[in-house]
Design an enzyme around this catalytic site. Structure first.
Site, mmCIF file in Angstrom:
data_model
loop_
_atom_site.group_PDB
_atom_site.id
_atom_site.type_symbol
_atom_site.label_atom_id
_atom_site.label_comp_id
_atom_site.label_asym_id
_atom_site.label_seq_id
_atom_site.Cartn_x
_atom_site.Cartn_y
_atom_site.Cartn_z
ATOM 1 N N ASN A 249 0.805 -1.217 0.000
ATOM 2 C CA ASN A 249 0.000 0.000 0.000
ATOM 3 C C ASN A 249 0.845 1.279 0.000
ATOM 4 O OD1 ASN A 249 -3.016 0.113 0.072
ATOM 5 N ND2 ASN A 249 -2.687 -1.627 1.435
ATOM 6 N N ASN A 274 -7.553 -10.218 2.985
ATOM 7 C CA ASN A 274 -8.503 -9.210 2.502
ATOM 8 C C ASN A 274 -9.859 -9.809 2.099
ATOM 9 O OD1 ASN A 274 -8.349 -10.227 -0.119
ATOM 10 N ND2 ASN A 274 -6.623 -8.906 -0.639
ATOM 11 N N ILE A 275 -10.788 -8.950 1.743
ATOM 12 C CA ILE A 275 -12.170 -9.412 1.504
ATOM 13 C C ILE A 275 -12.279 -10.382 0.335
ATOM 14 C CG2 ILE A 275 -13.330 -7.388 2.512
ATOM 15 C CD1 ILE A 275 -13.764 -6.354 -0.363
ATOM 16 N N CYS A 337 -6.854 -1.151 9.327
ATOM 17 C CA CYS A 337 -6.470 -2.026 8.219
ATOM 18 C C CYS A 337 -6.241 -1.084 7.054
ATOM 19 C CB CYS A 337 -7.534 -3.077 7.959
ATOM 20 S SG CYS A 337 -9.222 -2.443 7.889
ATOM 21 N N TRP A 341 -12.914 -0.434 7.845
ATOM 22 C CA TRP A 341 -14.334 -0.747 8.046
ATOM 23 C C TRP A 341 -14.639 -2.255 7.939
ATOM 24 C CZ3 TRP A 341 -15.046 3.311 3.745
ATOM 25 C CH2 TRP A 341 -14.644 2.806 2.503
ATOM 26 N N ARG A 343 -11.787 -5.432 8.467
ATOM 27 C CA ARG A 343 -10.955 -6.132 9.451
ATOM 28 C C ARG A 343 -10.895 -5.368 10.767
ATOM 29 N NH1 ARG A 343 -6.447 -7.500 4.933
ATOM 30 N NH2 ARG A 343 -7.270 -5.573 4.073
#
Lengths: 565, 549
Positions: A249, A274-275, A337, A341, A343
């Site tokens: 990131n 991650n999602i 994270c 909104w 993790r």
């Protein structure tokens, strides 16, 4: 109604997953909100399937006996139908495909659902959970923390609630500066204050640090958070992402806190995936549940291959780390994270459940979900596909939180006021859009949708039916109920959640100890009532009066022992 | 006394004991003929009394002159003893090794144990075949008790009294016995009162490669069929293994010779495979450092849960044939002393509510395991930590208990006993002060004079003060057949056995206590209400003459 091509199909067969040879014949009705199957049998048993709960409707090739249709729901129920005419099946499929993928909020069931409450009751229902009262309950010291109006009208951060709790020592300029240095303006704010240790859990999104950027406002903000815990000399920053993801990131101008720039912080990576990883993992888990007559090896291999329990363990480990820091070491923690909104919500709320017995009650879990998830901008409508949208936004984030709670219930059977049914009911409602609580992606969006005027709140409904969701083993004065939970997170402690993912297997005859105990407790209550009426009877005669009073007091004492709040 | 020769160092001071969930204790270690004892002379520390027969294996380690012995027990517990002095440690280790591997049965502790309680009801006299036969006689007159095996010459692993079809004479039984492995001819295992169907068990028929047949054997099992009815033969082995058995003189019933029977093959594994499975499972459970992936993969690789599923599935099949299909069943594998008994005993638990009571379950173990000749002593000689060459040990009975636990978990209100009862049985099959599980067959037990020289486990268990621990508070007698789910997700790892020493059960125990509390409170209320109701009724009858003068 314009989407319904065929409102009624007769002679439809519905199959049982367990015994494929067994099936029921009946009529299928399509309404604008539900598909209803009414059996032809004398009982005329009805099965109602909410369109907003359907995740996928599939038609298999027509065979001599008809056209098979499979309806898969977001709560993992699967319905298998056989429709005699192919044309009807095609029509039903087209209607359901459209009806189960609403395109506008206005199409959602909650806007037409009408439980016949008058305006006043509806408003009262929405006021059932009061977050202001919750921050007071936590016992925030007024000299150290306060509510700031900086986000009034959501002008600082549009995905945060309008009322934020920050250290009293920070100036408005620092608040604004910190928000500017955080992804989507999600600055560090208070999520939970632990009165016993005066350490706190704060949450935010990642800093816009890139490779070298820094913000003295943000640094001051963290310093103030650390200082608002007078007993500790440092604080943890828990980045719930795998370190590699966090590093990647930085190239995009985001990343994580540089320990050289912030005084007295310790950075800790937890490694929750991650999602997208979670979405794929859950799909694999669902496939395991769908296997026809699997061997033990198929099942265990599938469970391992899905990686699901590994992810559950990661989320619980994050909660355990935070709870330990706060309760045992007395150190405050900032959790983030990427956007803070998903993790972050998981880690903060699991830690809160471990730390505070209030969140293990029926009301308390509602409050926790309302605080850490709803108010802090967990994107419910995106994650749970309320509207037809980007499938990459969908992910079982809340499912994992509920499962962490369930795994804890397995280790601490007396510590939770609610039962498994409550968790499953919550799960269904998060997806089903029957109530307005989980519609939209943040507080601002919900306000703009005027949900409080146009829809109803789930919480009072669950509260009224709490007897159904009560764990018979819970006692509010039990030692397990008190204090901080310290669960084991050894791999073998995690179990496949059969009640959630293996519902089709539930054998009709098997018994649940909890249900037996609830029946016993219900009977005890009736007996208590009968006892008190019996005692009133002889009171009419003079002789027995004194005796009976004394006895009556005895019984009252016992009733109190048994009372469940 | 021979024991003295084996004990090189009878005591050592300054020994430190580490054991699961208990504080370390320093004290004096004593070795007696049957026990390893550690006492600390402090009042509030628990002493350790460990039967040598409970020791599965030991490991020695040395750091300087401090020796450490890791004692791995058959009940799966692992304890550690730190012993100062290398020589002392070596002496103690070799003494323990010798004492825990004594071959002679008559030197075992049950022959020396004297109970500290008064035996009120002698467990040796509790389950007598004649009594069981009386029950059967009250339901059907198709059967008789045969004394053909009274000197154990027809079948050494059968008891002396056998229930056989009335129309089959002893001579035919002898001929049938010569056609079955180990002389184990088909005999009655269970009579299903509801429809009169029966379950029989035997060993494999000795058909060999040239397809031998035996008219008496055919007649014997056909005698259990109603006219025009077909029965099922459940062979616990796969067809491939059953075929291979022919080369060694064994085999299976040929369709041509048994036209009234349909044969079904299942795949329950044999002893050495099961033993290996247990070792792998316990190894996986004992390593707390496993990642989730590694744990699940080790659990899968152990195959233990697969064995549980296979055994339960076969038992359900047998029960289904009897109850749903209304057919009689014959169960056998190779010797008829292991997988056969797992299936016949579990089928009875599914079918017969009596087997779900404490007495009934004890009777089932007596009938279907002890009398039926399950070689307990051989099978339970070693447990999961055995590191020597495997002989004939295998967790056959433990798997049976695991299956019972699975059913108990699915039907928590249908059993009079609780999980502790099953765990207690597991412990006593491997190491015990009681003589019940000594020997491998009835003939051996008679020769050892167990009933005169040792105390029966049942004499102890059935005392009210012991029984209390084993009663299931949720029990509601239930006369139904109970069908367990055998889907993989319905079958769990038996944590009470396999994670028992790895994680504290404090919270689970508290939950159990809470459950007991709720139920006891309910009973108390019921009593109060009933007594008030009686008082009320009494008052009403006293009052009534006044009201209607």
């Amino acid at each position: 109604m314009e989407h319904i091509r065929t409102p009624k199909v007769e002679n439809v067969r519905m199959f049982d997953k367990l015994t494929p040879r067994k099936c029921m014949v009946g009529t299928l009705y399509l309404s604008s909100t539900h598909t209803i199957f009414v059996e032809n049998s004398e009982a005329r048993k009805e099965t109602w399937i909410l369109h907003s709960l359907m995740s996928n409707v599939e038609r298999l090739p027509t065979n001599p006996s008809g056209s098979p249709l499979i309806i898969r729901c977001k709560n993992f129920h699967v319905y298998r139908l056989l429709i005699p005419q192919e044309k009807d099946c095609v029509d039903v499929l087209a209607s359901l495909t459209r009806l189960s993928h609403p395109e506008r909020y206005g199409e959602l069931f909650c806007f037409s659902f009408n439980p016949n409450l008058d305006k006043e009751l509806r408003e009262k229902a929405w006021a059932f959970i009061d977050l202001k009262a919750e921050f007071i309950r936590m016992g925030i010291p007024r000299n150290l923390w306060h509510a700031t109006a900086a986000n009034h009208e959501h002008r600082l951060c549009d995905t945060y609630p309008s009322e934020l709790y920050v250290p009293k020592s920070v100036s408005p300029a620092v608040i604004v500066g910190s928000a500017k240095f955080r992804s989507r303006g999600r600055l560090p704010v208070l999520s939970y204050y632990h009165r016993d240790s005066s350490a706190s859990i704060c949450r935010s999104s990642q800093p816009l640090s890139g490779f070298s950027a820094r913000s003295s406002d943000d640094e001051q903000m963290l310093q103030a958070i650390m200082k608002s815990n007078p007993v500790s000399e440092f604080m943890y920053v828990v980045d719930t992402r795998p370190k590699l993801n966090a590093m990647a990131n930085r190239a995009a101008g985001k990343g994580y806190e540089n320990e050289d720039h912030y005084t007295n912080i310790k950075l800790q990576f937890i490694g929750i995936e991650n999602i997208h990883v979670m979405r794929n993992s859950q799909q694999k888990l669902i496939d395991v549940g769908d296997l026809v007559a699997p061997t033990m090896s198929d099942f265990l291999w599938g469970l391992e291959n899905s990686g699901w329990l590994k992810h559950i363990k990661a989320v619980l480990d994050a909660g355990v780390f935070i709870a330990k820091a706060v309760a045992e070491d007395g150190v405050s923690v900032l959790v983030h994270c990427s956007d803070g909104w998903d993790r972050t919500a998981q880690a903060c709320s699991v830690a809160s459940v471990l730390l505070d017995s209030y969140y293990r009650t029926i009301k308390g879990l509602m409050v926790l979900i309302e605080k850490d998830w709803v108010s802090f901008g967990h994107k419910f409508s995106h994650r749970y596909a309320h509207l037809d949208g980007d499938p990459k936004e969908v992910s079982p984030v809340m499912d994992q939180f509920l499962e962490c709670v369930w795994q804890l219930m397995q280790q601490f059977p007396c510590a939770f006021e609610f039962n498994e049914r409550f968790l499953i009911q919550l799960h269904t409602n998060i997806y089903s859009c029957q109530y307005g609580n989980f519609i939209g992606n943040c507080q601002k969006e919900r306000r703009d949708l005027k949900l409080q005027e146009r829809t109803h709140s789930l919480w009072p409904h669950l509260w009224e039916n709490r007897a159904e969701y009560t764990n018979p083993l819970y006692r509010n004065d039990h030692s397990q109920t008190q204090g901080v939970l310290k669960p084991l997170t050894t791999a073998y402690c995690f179990k496949f959640w059969k009640g959630m993912y293996g519902r089709a297997e539930k054998s009709v005859t098997s018994q649940s100890p909890a249900d037996c105990l609830n029946a016993v407790r219900e009977e005890s209550q009736q007996l208590e009532e009968e006892l008190s009426t019996h005692q009133e009877v002889p009171r009419e005669t003079d002789a027995g009066q004194e005796n009976c009073r004394a006895e009556g007091e005895d019984f009252r004492g016992e009733e109190e022992d048994q009372e469940v709040v | 006394m021979e024991f003295a020769e084996l004990i090189k160092t009878p005591r050592a001071d300054g020994v430190v004991l580490h054991r699961p969930f208990m504080p370390t204790v320093e004290g004096t270690l004593c070795l007696t003929g049957h026990h390893l004892i550690l006492s600390s002379r402090q009042d509030n520390t628990e002493e350790l009394w460990l039967l040598h027969t409970n020791i599965d294996s030991i490991e020695k380690r040395f750091v300087g002159s401090l020796g450490t012995i890791i004692v791995k027990c058959k009940d799966l517990r692992v304890i550690q003893l730190d012993i100062p002095g290398m020589e002392e440690c070596l002496n103690i280790a070799s003494s323990i090794e010798a004492l825990s591997t004594l071959d002679s049965v008559s030197l075992m502790y049950p022959f020396f144990y004297r109970p500290l309680f008064e035996v009120i009801e002698d467990g040796w006299q509790l389950f007598i075949p004649e009594e069981a036969f009386k029950d059967l006689e009250s339901m059907t007159d198709e059967w008789r008790l045969s004394e053909v095996n009274k000197d154990f010459s027809v079948c050494p692993s059968y008891p002396s009294l056998l229930t056989v079809p009335k129309d089959i004479d002893d001579e035919s039984l002898c001929k049938a016995a010569s056609f079955r492995h180990g002389g184990r001819f088909p005999m009655l295992s269970y009579y299903h009162k509801k429809n009169g169907m029966v379950m029989m068990r035997a060993a494999q028929p000795l058909t060999g490669t040239n397809g031998r047949r035996c008219k008496e054997d055919e007649k014997l099992i056909n005698a259990t069929l109603c006219a025009g009815k077909r029965g099922y033969i459940i062979d616990t082995r796969t067809i491939a293994i059953a075929q291979q058995a022919k080369a060694r003189g064994g085999g299976f019933e040929q369709e041509a010779n048994y036209p009234q029977w349909r044969r079904i093959h299942k795949a329950i594994e044999r002893s050495n495979v099961l033993q290996e499975s247990l070792i792998k499972l316990v190894e996986a459970c004992n390593d707390q450092s496993h990642s989730m992936d590694r744990w699940l993969s080790k659990l899968e690789a152990s195959n233990w849960q697969s064995h549980v599923k296979e055994i339960l599935t076969t038992a359900c099949l047998a029960a289904q044939c009897i109850d749903r299909e209304g057919a009689s069943v014959l169960v056998h594998g190779t010797e008829g002393t292991d997988s056969t008994l797992q299936v016949t005993s579990l089928a009875q638990i599914i079918l017969d509510p009596a087997c779900r009571t404490i007495r009934g379950f004890e009777a089932l173990i007596e009938r279907e395991w002890l009398q039926a000749g399950h070689p307990f002593q051989q099978r339970c000689a070693q447990s999961a930590y055995s590191n020597g060459k495997p002989r004939s040990e295998a967790p056959v009975f433990l798997l049976f208990l695991d299956c019972v636990w699975q059913i108990l978990r699915q039907f928590p209100c249908s059993f009079q006993f609780n999980e502790n009862f099953l765990i207690m049985l597991f412990e006593h099959t491997y190491a015990s002060q009681f003589g019940t599980f000594l020997g491998n067959r009835v003939a051996e037990r008679v020769k050892l004079q167990l009933s005169q020289k040792t105390v029966s486990l049942w004499s102890w268990v059935n005392r009210p003060q012991e029984l209390e621990r084993f009663l299931n508070p949720l029990y509601e007698p239930n006369n139904l057949v109970i069908w367990p789910s055998v889907a993989p997700q319905s079958l769990l790892l038996w944590e009470g056995i396999f994670l028992r020493w790895n994680r504290s059960t404090k919270c689970l125990d508290e939950a159990y206590q809470e459950m007991v509390h709720i139920i006891e409170y309910n009973k108390e209320l019921q009593n109060k209400v009933n007594s008030l109701r009686r008082q009320l009724a009494q008052l009403e009858t006293e009052d009534s003459p006044l009201q209607t003068p």
